[in-house]
Write a protein that holds these residues in place. Structure first.
Motif, PDB file in Angstrom:
ATOM      1  N   VAL A 165       7.742  -2.597   2.002  1.00 46.78           N
ATOM      2  CA  VAL A 165       6.726  -1.945   1.176  1.00 46.78           C
ATOM      3  C   VAL A 165       7.173  -1.959  -0.280  1.00 46.78           C
ATOM      4  CG1 VAL A 165       7.735   0.356   1.479  1.00 46.78           C
ATOM      5  CG2 VAL A 165       5.294   0.133   0.992  1.00 46.78           C
ATOM      6  N   ARG A 166       6.222  -1.860  -1.198  1.00 48.07           N
ATOM      7  CA  ARG A 166       6.538  -1.712  -2.612  1.00 48.07           C
ATOM      8  C   ARG A 166       5.389  -0.988  -3.311  1.00 48.07           C
ATOM      9  NH1 ARG A 166       6.605  -6.089  -6.920  1.00 48.07           N
ATOM     10  NH2 ARG A 166       5.429  -4.495  -8.026  1.00 48.07           N
ATOM     11  N   ALA A 167       5.729  -0.340  -4.421  1.00 43.98           N
ATOM     12  CA  ALA A 167       4.707   0.226  -5.295  1.00 43.98           C
ATOM     13  C   ALA A 167       4.080  -0.896  -6.096  1.00 43.98           C
ATOM     14  CB  ALA A 167       5.328   1.265  -6.226  1.00 43.98           C
ATOM     15  N   VAL A 168       2.761  -0.891  -6.188  1.00 40.69           N
ATOM     16  CA  VAL A 168       2.046  -1.851  -7.028  1.00 40.69           C
ATOM     17  C   VAL A 168       1.731  -1.233  -8.379  1.00 40.69           C
ATOM     18  CG1 VAL A 168      -0.120  -3.141  -7.294  1.00 40.69           C
ATOM     19  CG2 VAL A 168       1.087  -3.154  -5.100  1.00 40.69           C
ATOM     20  N   ASN A 169       1.276   0.005  -8.368  1.00 42.38           N
ATOM     21  CA  ASN A 169       0.962   0.733  -9.598  1.00 42.38           C
ATOM     22  C   ASN A 169       1.803   2.010  -9.601  1.00 42.38           C
ATOM     23  OD1 ASN A 169      -0.254   2.453 -11.575  1.00 42.38           O
ATOM     24  ND2 ASN A 169      -2.118   1.212 -11.481  1.00 42.38           N
ATOM     25  N   VAL A 170       2.934   1.966 -10.289  1.00 41.62           N
ATOM     26  CA  VAL A 170       3.879   3.087 -10.274  1.00 41.62           C
ATOM     27  C   VAL A 170       3.239   4.353 -10.813  1.00 41.62           C
ATOM     28  CG1 VAL A 170       6.009   3.966 -11.298  1.00 41.62           C
ATOM     29  CG2 VAL A 170       5.924   1.636 -10.379  1.00 41.62           C
ATOM     30  N   GLU A 171       2.533   4.236 -11.915  1.00 43.29           N
ATOM     31  CA  GLU A 171       1.939   5.413 -12.546  1.00 43.29           C
ATOM     32  C   GLU A 171       0.936   6.090 -11.614  1.00 43.29           C
ATOM     33  OE1 GLU A 171      -0.077   6.644 -16.856  1.00 43.29           O
ATOM     34  OE2 GLU A 171       0.503   4.573 -16.425  1.00 43.29           O
TER      35      GLU A 171
ATOM     36  N   TYR B 254      -3.092  -4.797  -8.967  1.00 46.40           N
ATOM     37  CA  TYR B 254      -2.900  -3.821 -10.056  1.00 46.40           C
ATOM     38  C   TYR B 254      -4.186  -3.662 -10.858  1.00 46.40           C
ATOM     39  CZ  TYR B 254      -0.557  -1.335 -13.865  1.00 46.40           C
ATOM     40  OH  TYR B 254      -0.178  -0.385 -14.782  1.00 46.40           O
ATOM     41  N   ARG B 255      -4.826  -4.781 -11.186  1.00 44.99           N
ATOM     42  CA  ARG B 255      -6.064  -4.705 -11.974  1.00 44.99           C
ATOM     43  C   ARG B 255      -7.159  -3.950 -11.220  1.00 44.99           C
ATOM     44  NH1 ARG B 255      -4.605 -10.024 -13.399  1.00 44.99           N
ATOM     45  NH2 ARG B 255      -5.823 -10.830 -11.657  1.00 44.99           N
ATOM     46  N   HIS B 256      -7.157  -4.095  -9.907  1.00 48.09           N
ATOM     47  CA  HIS B 256      -8.181  -3.428  -9.106  1.00 48.09           C
ATOM     48  C   HIS B 256      -7.887  -1.952  -8.901  1.00 48.09           C
ATOM     49  CE1 HIS B 256     -10.579  -2.564  -5.409  1.00 48.09           C
ATOM     50  NE2 HIS B 256     -11.457  -3.302  -6.048  1.00 48.09           N
ATOM     51  N   GLY B 257      -6.680  -1.513  -9.226  1.00 48.51           N
ATOM     52  CA  GLY B 257      -6.319  -0.107  -9.064  1.00 48.51           C
ATOM     53  C   GLY B 257      -5.627   0.221  -7.764  1.00 48.51           C
ATOM     54  N   ASP B 258      -5.193  -0.803  -7.023  1.00 46.44           N
ATOM     55  CA  ASP B 258      -4.473  -0.548  -5.776  1.00 46.44           C
ATOM     56  C   ASP B 258      -3.083  -0.007  -6.078  1.00 46.44           C
ATOM     57  OD1 ASP B 258      -6.687  -1.495  -4.534  1.00 46.44           O
ATOM     58  OD2 ASP B 258      -5.839  -3.415  -3.953  1.00 46.44           O
ATOM     59  N   ALA B 259      -2.520   0.718  -5.126  1.00 43.46           N
ATOM     60  CA  ALA B 259      -1.262   1.426  -5.377  1.00 43.46           C
ATOM     61  C   ALA B 259      -0.073   0.865  -4.623  1.00 43.46           C
ATOM     62  CB  ALA B 259      -1.423   2.909  -5.024  1.00 43.46           C
ATOM     63  N   LEU B 260      -0.292   0.231  -3.464  1.00 39.99           N
ATOM     64  CA  LEU B 260       0.808  -0.158  -2.589  1.00 39.99           C
ATOM     65  C   LEU B 260       0.609  -1.567  -2.039  1.00 39.99           C
ATOM     66  CD1 LEU B 260       1.033   3.186  -0.596  1.00 39.99           C
ATOM     67  CD2 LEU B 260       2.929   2.239  -1.932  1.00 39.99           C
ATOM     68  N   SER B 261       1.696  -2.167  -1.619  1.00 41.96           N
ATOM     69  CA  SER B 261       1.636  -3.441  -0.919  1.00 41.96           C
ATOM     70  C   SER B 261       2.673  -3.431   0.194  1.00 41.96           C
ATOM     71  CB  SER B 261       1.888  -4.606  -1.876  1.00 41.96           C
ATOM     72  OG  SER B 261       1.871  -5.844  -1.184  1.00 41.96           O
ATOM     73  N   ALA B 262       2.387  -4.192   1.250  1.00 39.60           N
ATOM     74  CA  ALA B 262       3.307  -4.274   2.389  1.00 39.60           C
ATOM     75  C   ALA B 262       3.299  -5.689   2.936  1.00 39.60           C
ATOM     76  CB  ALA B 262       2.908  -3.281   3.480  1.00 39.60           C
ATOM     77  N   LEU B 263       4.334  -6.040   3.662  1.00 36.75           N
ATOM     78  CA  LEU B 263       4.412  -7.347   4.306  1.00 36.75           C
ATOM     79  C   LEU B 263       5.413  -7.295   5.454  1.00 36.75           C
ATOM     80  CD1 LEU B 263       7.329  -8.595   3.236  1.00 36.75           C
ATOM     81  CD2 LEU B 263       5.998  -9.146   1.223  1.00 36.75           C
ATOM     82  N   TYR B 264       5.343  -8.327   6.316  1.00 30.34           N
ATOM     83  CA  TYR B 264       6.307  -8.496   7.404  1.00 30.34           C
ATOM     84  C   TYR B 264       7.157  -9.725   7.072  1.00 30.34           C
ATOM     85  CZ  TYR B 264       3.246  -5.274   9.887  1.00 30.34           C
ATOM     86  OH  TYR B 264       2.493  -4.184  10.256  1.00 30.34           O
ATOM     87  N   PRO B 265       8.437  -9.534   6.759  1.00 33.34           N
ATOM     88  CA  PRO B 265       9.233 -10.632   6.206  1.00 33.34           C
ATOM     89  C   PRO B 265       9.879 -11.529   7.254  1.00 33.34           C
ATOM     90  CG  PRO B 265      10.549  -8.655   6.265  1.00 33.34           C
ATOM     91  CD  PRO B 265       9.191  -8.268   6.812  1.00 33.34           C
ATOM     92  N   PHE B 266      10.059 -12.782   6.895  1.00 36.27           N
ATOM     93  CA  PHE B 266      10.960 -13.641   7.673  1.00 36.27           C
ATOM     94  C   PHE B 266      12.392 -13.394   7.228  1.00 36.27           C
ATOM     95  CE2 PHE B 266      10.724 -16.062   3.793  1.00 36.27           C
ATOM     96  CZ  PHE B 266      11.929 -16.742   3.715  1.00 36.27           C
ATOM     97  N   SER B 267      12.543 -12.851   5.999  1.00 39.77           N
ATOM     98  CA  SER B 267      13.853 -12.524   5.451  1.00 39.77           C
ATOM     99  C   SER B 267      13.677 -11.351   4.495  1.00 39.77           C
ATOM    100  CB  SER B 267      14.432 -13.727   4.700  1.00 39.77           C
ATOM    101  OG  SER B 267      15.485 -13.324   3.826  1.00 39.77           O
ATOM    102  N   THR B 268      14.383 -10.256   4.748  1.00 41.86           N
ATOM    103  CA  THR B 268      14.262  -9.103   3.852  1.00 41.86           C
ATOM    104  C   THR B 268      14.871  -9.407   2.490  1.00 41.86           C
ATOM    105  OG1 THR B 268      16.330  -8.160   4.735  1.00 41.86           O
ATOM    106  CG2 THR B 268      14.250  -7.448   5.744  1.00 41.86           C
TER     107      THR B 268
END
Length: 426
Positions: A319-325, A133-147
Motif C-alpha cells: 500500500v502507499r499514500a497517493v495524496n498525503v495531504e 492524484y489529479r482525481h483526488g484519490d488517496a491510496l493505492s495498493a498492489l500485489y507484488p512479484f517482489s516487494t
C-alpha cells in the motif's frame, strides 16, 4: 493530447535520448489488445492477435468520462508505435477511518524483455499515480512479484493475512442454532454482500461493493464443482457463508488468485456455526478445511483444538499514500495534538513536503504545509501503512525507512493498529 506526457528528469537512470523518446498515455478501447500482447509476452501466456483485435473493435471513448470506467490501461512507448510496457490501474471506492476514498489498484504490470530496466514501468507507474492524484484519490495498493521492486515506487507491505488449514475433526461442534442452506445458481446472493459488509464495515482499504462477487453471477459454479453454503440465525439474518471446492483432500475456502472462494462471518457465533456444519457434513469427505483471514481476525480461541492445524502468514499486498495531504486530513487521531511529518515520494513531487497535522477530538483535522523541522520523516508507503493501521507506533524502531526526530511527539495518537485489508484481487 491531454493524456500524453513527456517524461524528463523524473525518469532517473535513463539517458537523455531515452527520456526524450519515452512517452506515456492511456490506451483507447480499440488499443487494449496492445497491452494484452505485452502482458502475454511478459507472462509467457498464449495470445490470439486476431481475436484480441476483434474484441477491442468499436466502443466510444471520451477522455473526460474514461476515469469513470472500472480501469485505465497505461502504456509506455519507446521509439516505435507499439507500447513496450503497460499496467492496469483499477478504480475503487474504499473505506478509510470512517470515510470513503478513492483507491487505485495496480495490476497487469508488464514490459517486453527487450525494453526491461529502461524505466518504462516506472514511467507508467508515475503517470498512473499522477492520474489518481489529479482525481483526488488517496491510496493505492498492489500485489507484488517482489516487494523490493515496488518499494522503489513508494509502496510498503500491507497487513498480514493468515492461511489456516484445520483438520475436520478439530472444527467446532455442537448446536449453534439457526440453519444452513445451500445457494444454487440463479438464487439471490444478496446475503453474501450483507455478511461482507458486516465483516468489513470498519476495515480500512476494504472496497465498497454493489454485489459480493460479479464472477458468481457469470460462472456456473456447479460445473466448476464449487458450492455456496449460508448460515442464517433464527430470524433469518445471514451470519456466515463459504464458497468452497475440493483441492485433493482439502475443502478449500480461501480467496486468492488461485482460488476465488471465500469464508466470511458476522461474529464468533457465525464462525462457529458454519464450521460446525462443515465438520458434520464433510467429516468423511475431506481431511482438512482451508481458509484465509486477516491477521486481526483472532479466531484461534474459537477452535476447540489448535495443536494439529497449520497456519501460515503472508502479506496482504502493498500500500502507499497517493495524496498525503488528503490522507492526513481524514485520518482518525486519538485526543488532541500536533504532529509534523516530512513525506518522501519517489514519483509524485506533490507529496514531497513537511506537513503539520493538528487534531482535536470532535473536529476535523487541520493540515498545512510548513517550513520547519519535522517530528518524523517517512516515505509514502510507510505513511500509508501506518495510517491504515498496519503497524503500531512500537514498530517504528524496526523501520529503517522511518526516522523519528522527536520521540516526545504524539506519534501513538496518530499511528496505531486498526483493521485493514485489501479485499479485491487485481
Amino acid at each position: 493530447m491531454k493524456h500524453i506526457f513527456y517524461l524528463r528528469k523524473e525518469l532517473r537512470g535513463l539517458s537523455r535520448s531515452q527520456v526524450a523518446k519515452m512517452l506515456v498515455r492511456k490506451l483507447r478501447p480499440e488499443e487494449l489488445w496492445q497491452a494484452r500482447l505485452v502482458q502475454a509476452v511478459a507472462f509467457e501466456g498464449s495470445f490470439d492477435l486476431a481475436e484480441e483485435k476483434e474484441k477491442c473493435k468499436a466502443g466510444s471513448f471520451s477522455e473526460d468520462a474514461a476515469y469513470e470506467k472500472s480501469a485505465d490501461y497505461w502504456a509506455a512507448f519507446g521509439e516505435g508505435e507499439s507500447p513496450c510496457a503497460c499496467l492496469v490501474m483499477n478504480h475503487f471506492q474504499a473505506r478509510f477511518d470512517g470515510h470513503v476514498v478513492g483507491l487505485g489498484g495496480v495490476g497487469g504490470v508488464a514490459s517486453l524483455p527487450a525494453n526491461r530496466r529502461g524505466g518504462a514501468v516506472r514511467a507508467c507507474m508515475q503517470e498512473a499515480l499522477r492520474g489518481l492524484y489529479r482525481h483526488g484519490d488517496a491510496l493505492s495498493a498492489l500485489y507484488p512479484f517482489s516487494t523490493g521492486y515496488y518499494q522503489k515506487f513508494g509502496y510498503a507491505n500491507g497487513v498480514e493475512s493468515r492461511l489456516w488449514e484445520v483438520p475436520m475433526g478439530d472444527l467446532p461442534q455442537g448446536d449453534f442454532g439457526g440453519r444452513v442452506r445451500q445457494l444454487f445458481p440463479g438464487e439471490d446472493l444478496a446475503p453474501l454482500l450483507a455478511v461482507y459488509n458486516a465483516f468489513y464495515h470498519e476495515c480500512n482499504l476494504s472496497v465498497l461493493r454493489e454485489v459480493y462477487d460479479k464472477e458468481l453471477l457469470e460462472k456456473d459454479l456447479l460445473k466448476e464443482k464449487r458450492y455456496i453454503y449460508l448460515w442464517e440465525d433464527e430470524k433469518g439474518e445471514p451470519g456466515a457463508f463459504c464458497i468452497a471446492g475440493r483441492d485433493g483432500d482439502v475443502l478449500d475456502m480461501r480467496t486468492d488468485f488461485s482460488a476465488r472462494n471465500g469464508f466470511l462471518f458476522r461474529d464468533a457465533r457465525g464462525f462457529q456455526a458454519l464450521l460446525s456444519f462443515i465438520r458434520r457434513a464433510f467429516l468423511s469427505n475431506f481431511k482438512t478445511v482451508r481458509f484465509a483471514l486477516p491477521a486481526w481476525a483472532a479466531v484461534a480461541p474459537l477452535l476447540p483444538e489448535c495443536a494439529h492445524m497449520k497456519r501460515e502468514s503472508f502479506f496482504n499486498g502493498m500500500v502507499r499514500a497517493v495524496n498525503v495531504e488528503k490522507l492526513l486530513g481524514l485520518c482518525a487521531c486519538k485526543g488532541d495534538g500536533v504532529l509534523t511529518l516530512e513525506a518522501a515520494d519517489p514519483l509524485l513531487e506533490e507529496n514531497n513536503a513537511v506537513f503539520r497535522l493538528s487534531f482535536r477530538e470532535g473536529t476535523e483535522n487541520q493540515v498545512e504545509r510548513v517550513q520547519e523541522k519535522p517530528d518524523i520523516r517517512l516515505g509514502t508507503g510507510e505513511l500509508g501503512a501506518l495510517l491504515c493501521g498496519v503497524h503500531s507506533v512500537e514498530a517504528l524502531r524496526w523501520m529503517p525507512q522511518v526516522k523519528v526526530e522527536n520521540p516526545a511527539a504524539p506519534l501513538a495518537q496518530v499511528f496505531y493498529p486498526k483493521p485493514c485489508h485489501v479485499t479485491e484481487l487485481f
